[in-house]
Design a protein around this motif. Structure first.
Motif, PDB file in Angstrom:
ATOM      1  N   ILE A   1       0.584  -1.147  -0.068  1.00 53.74           N
ATOM      2  CA  ILE A   1      -0.177   0.098   0.344  1.00 53.74           C
ATOM      3  C   ILE A   1       0.565   1.287   0.227  1.00 53.74           C
ATOM      4  CG2 ILE A   1      -1.347   1.657   1.454  1.00 53.74           C
ATOM      5  CD1 ILE A   1      -3.013  -1.386   1.837  1.00 53.74           C
TER       6      ILE A   1
ATOM      7  N   ASP B   1      -1.986   5.658  -1.619  1.00 51.72           N
ATOM      8  CA  ASP B   1      -3.530   4.688  -1.679  1.00 51.72           C
ATOM      9  C   ASP B   1      -3.664   5.248   0.197  1.00 51.72           C
ATOM     10  OD1 ASP B   1      -2.953   2.918  -3.878  1.00 51.72           O
ATOM     11  OD2 ASP B   1      -1.981   2.137  -3.387  1.00 51.72           O
TER      12      ASP B   1
ATOM     13  N   PRO C   1      -7.215   8.222   1.294  1.00 51.57           N
ATOM     14  CA  PRO C   1      -8.362   7.682   1.623  1.00 51.57           C
ATOM     15  C   PRO C   1      -8.877   7.220   3.137  1.00 51.57           C
ATOM     16  CG  PRO C   1      -8.670   7.209  -0.655  1.00 51.57           C
ATOM     17  CD  PRO C   1      -6.998   7.278  -0.257  1.00 51.57           C
TER      18      PRO C   1
ATOM     19  N   ALA D   1     -10.654   8.460   6.734  1.00 50.23           N
ATOM     20  CA  ALA D   1     -11.612   8.439   7.333  1.00 50.23           C
ATOM     21  C   ALA D   1     -11.443   8.547   8.569  1.00 50.23           C
ATOM     22  CB  ALA D   1     -11.394   6.605   6.485  1.00 50.23           C
TER      23      ALA D   1
ATOM     24  N   ALA E   1     -11.894  11.600  10.232  1.00 49.38           N
ATOM     25  CA  ALA E   1     -13.644  11.779  10.255  1.00 49.38           C
ATOM     26  C   ALA E   1     -13.641  10.503  11.295  1.00 49.38           C
ATOM     27  CB  ALA E   1     -13.763  11.343   9.096  1.00 49.38           C
ATOM     28  N   TYR E   2     -12.859   9.639  11.752  1.00 52.08           N
ATOM     29  CA  TYR E   2     -13.823   9.099  12.748  1.00 52.08           C
ATOM     30  C   TYR E   2     -12.822  10.034  14.098  1.00 52.08           C
ATOM     31  CZ  TYR E   2     -13.465   4.263  15.614  1.00 52.08           C
ATOM     32  OH  TYR E   2     -14.075   3.874  17.004  1.00 52.08           O
TER      33      TYR E   2
ATOM     34  N   SER F   1     -15.554  12.526  14.379  1.00 54.08           N
ATOM     35  CA  SER F   1     -16.620  12.058  15.383  1.00 54.08           C
ATOM     36  C   SER F   1     -16.518  11.489  16.802  1.00 54.08           C
ATOM     37  CB  SER F   1     -17.049  11.165  14.547  1.00 54.08           C
ATOM     38  OG  SER F   1     -17.617  11.487  13.426  1.00 54.08           O
TER      39      SER F   1
ATOM     40  N   ASP G   1     -16.308  14.870  19.176  1.00 59.52           N
ATOM     41  CA  ASP G   1     -17.626  15.663  18.974  1.00 59.52           C
ATOM     42  C   ASP G   1     -18.308  15.016  19.986  1.00 59.52           C
ATOM     43  OD1 ASP G   1     -18.667  17.551  17.777  1.00 59.52           O
ATOM     44  OD2 ASP G   1     -20.112  15.687  17.519  1.00 59.52           O
TER      45      ASP G   1
ATOM     46  N   ALA H   1     -20.424  -0.186  19.708  1.00 61.58           N
ATOM     47  CA  ALA H   1     -20.889   0.686  18.385  1.00 61.58           C
ATOM     48  C   ALA H   1     -19.881   1.652  18.072  1.00 61.58           C
ATOM     49  CB  ALA H   1     -22.204   1.954  19.047  1.00 61.58           C
ATOM     50  N   TRP H   2     -18.889   1.828  18.149  1.00 62.22           N
ATOM     51  CA  TRP H   2     -18.038   2.596  18.235  1.00 62.22           C
ATOM     52  C   TRP H   2     -16.670   2.080  16.838  1.00 62.22           C
ATOM     53  CZ3 TRP H   2     -18.029   8.013  16.985  1.00 62.22           C
ATOM     54  CH2 TRP H   2     -18.967   8.666  17.447  1.00 62.22           C
TER      55      TRP H   2
ATOM     56  N   GLU I   1     -17.075  -0.885  15.717  1.00 62.88           N
ATOM     57  CA  GLU I   1     -18.145  -1.439  14.428  1.00 62.88           C
ATOM     58  C   GLU I   1     -17.532   0.309  13.393  1.00 62.88           C
ATOM     59  OE1 GLU I   1     -22.815  -1.125  14.073  1.00 62.88           O
ATOM     60  OE2 GLU I   1     -22.141  -2.493  15.246  1.00 62.88           O
ATOM     61  N   LYS I   2     -17.789   1.429  14.086  1.00 60.80           N
ATOM     62  CA  LYS I   2     -17.544   2.097  12.805  1.00 60.80           C
ATOM     63  C   LYS I   2     -15.467   3.035  12.530  1.00 60.80           C
ATOM     64  CE  LYS I   2     -21.656   2.985  12.715  1.00 60.80           C
ATOM     65  NZ  LYS I   2     -22.871   2.431  11.860  1.00 60.80           N
TER      66      LYS I   2
ATOM     67  N   PRO J   1     -12.256   2.580  11.224  1.00 63.18           N
ATOM     68  CA  PRO J   1     -12.205   2.200   9.789  1.00 63.18           C
ATOM     69  C   PRO J   1     -11.223   0.880   9.474  1.00 63.18           C
ATOM     70  CG  PRO J   1     -11.465   4.409   9.641  1.00 63.18           C
ATOM     71  CD  PRO J   1     -12.250   4.302  10.936  1.00 63.18           C
TER      72      PRO J   1
ATOM     73  N   GLN K   1     -12.053  -2.473   8.141  1.00 66.59           N
ATOM     74  CA  GLN K   1     -12.283  -2.591   6.753  1.00 66.59           C
ATOM     75  C   GLN K   1     -11.551  -3.677   6.771  1.00 66.59           C
ATOM     76  OE1 GLN K   1     -14.821  -2.092   5.340  1.00 66.59           O
ATOM     77  NE2 GLN K   1     -16.008  -0.825   6.522  1.00 66.59           N
ATOM     78  N   TYR K   2     -10.249  -4.282   7.108  1.00 64.21           N
ATOM     79  CA  TYR K   2      -8.772  -4.660   6.647  1.00 64.21           C
ATOM     80  C   TYR K   2      -8.258  -4.778   7.680  1.00 64.21           C
ATOM     81  CZ  TYR K   2      -7.017   0.132   8.556  1.00 64.21           C
ATOM     82  OH  TYR K   2      -6.723   1.531   8.153  1.00 64.21           O
TER      83      TYR K   2
ATOM     84  N   VAL L   1     -14.566   2.582   1.858  1.00 66.07           N
ATOM     85  CA  VAL L   1     -13.806   3.242   2.763  1.00 66.07           C
ATOM     86  C   VAL L   1     -13.092   1.899   2.897  1.00 66.07           C
ATOM     87  CG1 VAL L   1     -13.181   4.365   4.577  1.00 66.07           C
ATOM     88  CG2 VAL L   1     -15.136   3.961   3.443  1.00 66.07           C
ATOM     89  N   ILE L   2     -12.075   1.026   2.046  1.00 67.32           N
ATOM     90  CA  ILE L   2     -11.751   0.175   1.456  1.00 67.32           C
ATOM     91  C   ILE L   2     -10.312   0.448   1.154  1.00 67.32           C
ATOM     92  CG2 ILE L   2     -10.908  -1.985   1.361  1.00 67.32           C
ATOM     93  CD1 ILE L   2     -13.612  -3.065   0.967  1.00 67.32           C
TER      94      ILE L   2
ATOM     95  N   PRO M   1      -5.901  -0.732  -3.127  1.00 65.93           N
ATOM     96  CA  PRO M   1      -5.264  -1.865  -3.414  1.00 65.93           C
ATOM     97  C   PRO M   1      -5.197  -3.554  -2.769  1.00 65.93           C
ATOM     98  CG  PRO M   1      -3.230  -0.168  -2.231  1.00 65.93           C
ATOM     99  CD  PRO M   1      -4.739   0.145  -2.166  1.00 65.93           C
TER     100      PRO M   1
ATOM    101  N   ARG N   1      -8.674  -8.115  -4.290  1.00 63.71           N
ATOM    102  CA  ARG N   1     -10.406  -8.759  -3.789  1.00 63.71           C
ATOM    103  C   ARG N   1     -11.259  -8.887  -5.039  1.00 63.71           C
ATOM    104  NH1 ARG N   1     -12.317  -6.249   1.665  1.00 63.71           N
ATOM    105  NH2 ARG N   1     -10.788  -5.690   2.864  1.00 63.71           N
TER     106      ARG N   1
ATOM    107  N   TRP O   1     -21.495   2.217   6.252  1.00 60.84           N
ATOM    108  CA  TRP O   1     -20.513   1.643   7.505  1.00 60.84           C
ATOM    109  C   TRP O   1     -20.625   3.284   7.737  1.00 60.84           C
ATOM    110  CZ3 TRP O   1     -16.353   4.690   8.764  1.00 60.84           C
ATOM    111  CH2 TRP O   1     -16.163   5.523   8.449  1.00 60.84           C
TER     112      TRP O   1
ATOM    113  N   ILE P   1     -20.578   8.673  10.464  1.00 62.08           N
ATOM    114  CA  ILE P   1     -19.181   9.029  11.350  1.00 62.08           C
ATOM    115  C   ILE P   1     -19.764  10.749  10.592  1.00 62.08           C
ATOM    116  CG2 ILE P   1     -16.123   9.495  10.976  1.00 62.08           C
ATOM    117  CD1 ILE P   1     -18.466   7.403  12.862  1.00 62.08           C
ATOM    118  N   SER P   2     -19.895  11.307  11.251  1.00 62.93           N
ATOM    119  CA  SER P   2     -19.685  12.986  10.160  1.00 62.93           C
ATOM    120  C   SER P   2     -18.262  13.374   9.193  1.00 62.93           C
ATOM    121  CB  SER P   2     -19.854  14.109  11.655  1.00 62.93           C
ATOM    122  OG  SER P   2     -19.050  13.827  12.759  1.00 62.93           O
TER     123      SER P   2
ATOM    124  N   ARG Q   1     -28.500  -3.214  22.260  1.00 65.10           N
ATOM    125  CA  ARG Q   1     -27.378  -2.880  21.608  1.00 65.10           C
ATOM    126  C   ARG Q   1     -27.603  -1.659  20.118  1.00 65.10           C
ATOM    127  NH1 ARG Q   1     -23.308  -3.570  19.158  1.00 65.10           N
ATOM    128  NH2 ARG Q   1     -22.959  -5.308  17.531  1.00 65.10           N
TER     129      ARG Q   1
ATOM    130  N   THR R   1     -22.897   7.804  16.528  1.00 66.16           N
ATOM    131  CA  THR R   1     -21.413   7.750  16.093  1.00 66.16           C
ATOM    132  C   THR R   1     -21.868   9.095  15.131  1.00 66.16           C
ATOM    133  OG1 THR R   1     -21.420   6.162  15.028  1.00 66.16           O
ATOM    134  CG2 THR R   1     -21.246   6.007  16.912  1.00 66.16           C
TER     135      THR R   1
ATOM    136  N   ARG S   1     -26.864  12.720  17.119  1.00 69.08           N
ATOM    137  CA  ARG S   1     -27.390  13.096  18.856  1.00 69.08           C
ATOM    138  C   ARG S   1     -27.476  14.625  19.094  1.00 69.08           C
ATOM    139  NH1 ARG S   1     -21.831  10.953  18.987  1.00 69.08           N
ATOM    140  NH2 ARG S   1     -21.205  12.721  18.169  1.00 69.08           N
TER     141      ARG S   1
END
Lengths: 125, 416
Positions: free
Chosen positions: A17, A21, A24, A28, A31-32, A35, A38, A94-95, A97-98, A100, A103-104, B148-149, B152, B157, B199, B202-203, B362, B395, B400
């Protein structure tokens, strides 16, 4: 209640990578983190350098041993930690799960037992 | 003279937009080798951009590009067969001349390609990205960004998935009647997945809607190619109706607007009518299913633009039917909210209490709905507790803020 999100994933270099690359993913994560901040849930974030920069220290065999490299040489590495303060495990999940990194990689959610602040040990509860 | 390369490039781009999926499906269907077909098509498009500025774009650009790509593919297999002992794919069938044939008269193999993409042997998570890339010709980087993956990772994949289709000989064909229900469900769910990529929450992220219009296009394509499959028509209706309210859903600032506070004049009447037409065609086939029911629920909400009211009794019947064929937490919570509209907040809370599915404790919408209903019922203490729980599970910053405002109002009203 404090929880630590442990981000485990392959290092970018190991999976080809490039810097470009990463852009993005950086956006993410930006932003995470914002959030979380915030929401008043963010205590601390550290994104770690690659394990190539890691050094281990031990005295457990009697003499000082200093070695290059990480403690555990795994395919997926501990790459960063988010310490968050939320009411309960549901909110922590909950957090997580969000995040980034899900994803990998794999995010481990672990409750904090104790932390040290303002000159004294405190319970996480 | 400067316009000519531009015109040639535009002609080639036009082919990509309108016919990429059809050409690729046709090239890949016989060999099952999507990657080789993509390479051949990319070569042909590149040649078009090089040659057309000098020669002018041909009268039948698709036919030209298909012929060049087909020849490329044939060369590829001949050299592969010469170098190794690879079985020579059915190259002979490619010998017809397509130059003078219009894109509309060649067979449309896109359905076969869609069924290959959503084959049971393909990882469900890769079905949607594969469809977006092969049928719509979407750039792999754009797909990666939407999910948001890392780029590469997504590229790898996709390559692996295509190799799997080729090596395991996943067939490119439209299933027969006995297989159709299960196979079609997989295709429709993958298309729905493109619409509902979420997913986020997120703001600061605005990718939410970037693939929605692509999903609507795919759903309508499938409905038009399978006009006797009620669920295919149902999905097209669902996505059309749901996206008809897209511009009423958020403030220019990005703040989401709840359904009952939306400006009805911003709902797209043409899109609603188009969705209703698909839904009527689906009903006429008299075989109800999940997507038709979800479309009917959307339709009941859209009706407010005309009638000025929402028929909650009809909605309740639709949710009951939906929970029967496709139970989900979201539908159970929406059903409880509908019961509250009909029979009062206490009845809604009782319906929420009746949900026993795993994960409900939840599930943010369950807590937010409970908080609103408790507040309506005048139970301030429990309402505030439910708001706190809902806020801790939220989130998204806008949601919120909105929940906090409501909670503050409840506390203010509840203290003497």
């Amino acid at each position: 209640m404090r929880y630590t999100l442990l981000l485990n994933n392959p290092e970018p270099e190991d999976v080809n990578i490039s810097e470009e690359d990463m852009e993005p993913a950086r956006a993410a994560f930006d932003a995470y983190a914002k959030s979380l901040a915030d929401a008043g849930a963010l205590v601390n974030v550290d994104i770690l350098q690659p394990v190539a920069a890691s050094t281990t220290v031990t005295l457990r065999n009697g003499s000082l041993q200093i070695q290059d490299g990480p403690f555990a040489d795994t395919k997926e590495k501990l790459n960063g930690v988010f310490v968050i303060d939320v009411p309960d495990l549901d909110a922590a999940l909950a957090w997580a799960e969000k995040c980034p990194a899900t994803q990998y990689g794999v995010v481990e959610v672990r409750p904090t037992a104790l932390f040290f602040a303002d000159g004294q040990w405190r319970s996480s509860q | 003279m400067a316009e000519q390369p531009v015109a040639a490039r535009e002609a080639a781009e036009q082919v990509v937009r309108n016919s990429y999926g059809r050409l690729l499906a046709l090239l890949a269907a016989r060999s099952g080798d999507i990657a080789a077909a993509e390479d051949a098509l990319a070569d042909a498009l590149e040649r078009a951009v090089t040659i057309w500025p000098a020669t002018g774009a041909p009268a039948n650009p698709e036919g030209w590009i298909f012929t060049v790509a087909r020849n490329r593919l044939r060369d590829h297999y001949r050299s592969a067969a010469a170098q190794t002992s690879v079985v020579l794919h059915d190259v002979n069938g490619f010998d017809e001349t397509w130059d003078d044939i219009s894109i509309d008269s060649i067979p449309d193999e896109r359905l076969a390609l869609l069924f290959a993409c959503a084959h049971p042997a393909i990882d469900p998570a890769m079905r949607t990205p594969l469809m977006l890339q092969t049928v719509l010709g979407l750039d792999a980087n754009l797909i990666a960004d939407a999910y948001v993956i890392p780029r590469p990772a997504m590229a790898q994949r996709l390559v692996r998935t295509k190799r799997r289709i080729r090596d395991t000989r996943i067939p490119f064909h439209v299933p027969d009647r006995s297989e159709m229900p299960a196979r079609l469900t997989a295709v429709l769910e993958a298309v729905y997945g493109a619409y509902a990529i979420d997913w986020r929450g997120i703001s600061g992220t605005t990718l939410r809607d970037s693939l929605a219009s692509e999903a609507v296009y795919l759903a309508e394509l499938i409905a038009d190619l399978l006009p006797n499959e009620p669920e295919a028509l149902g999905l097209a209706a669902l996505l059309r109706l749901s996206s008809s309210r897209a511009s009423a859903r958020v403030e220019p600032s990005g703040e989401p607007i709840p359904l009952d506070e939306q400006d009805l004049s911003l709902w797209d009447a043409v899109a609603i009518e188009r969705g209703e037409t698909y839904l009527r065609s689906a009903y006429a086939l008299r075989q109800i299913g999940r997507f038709q029911l979800e479309a009917a629920i959307e339709s009941a909400h859209c009706a407010r633009a005309k009638t000025g009211r929402t028929d909650h009794r009809a909605l309740l019947a639709l949710y009951d039917a939906l929970l029967h064929v496709a139970p989900s937490l979201g539908a159970q919570v929406a059903r409880a909210a509908t019961i509250a509209e009909l029979n009062g907040p206490e009845a809604g809370v009782a319906a929420l209490d009746g949900i026993s599915s795993a994960g409900v404790e939840r599930f943010q919408p369950a807590w937010a709905t409970r908080a609103h209903l408790l507040a309506q019922a005048g139970n301030t203490v429990d309402a505030v507790h439910a708001y706190e729980k809902a806020i801790s599970l939220t989130t998204d910053a806008w949601t919120r803020t909105w929940l906090r405002e409501r909670a503050t109002r409840v506390i203010a009203a509840g203290t003497p």
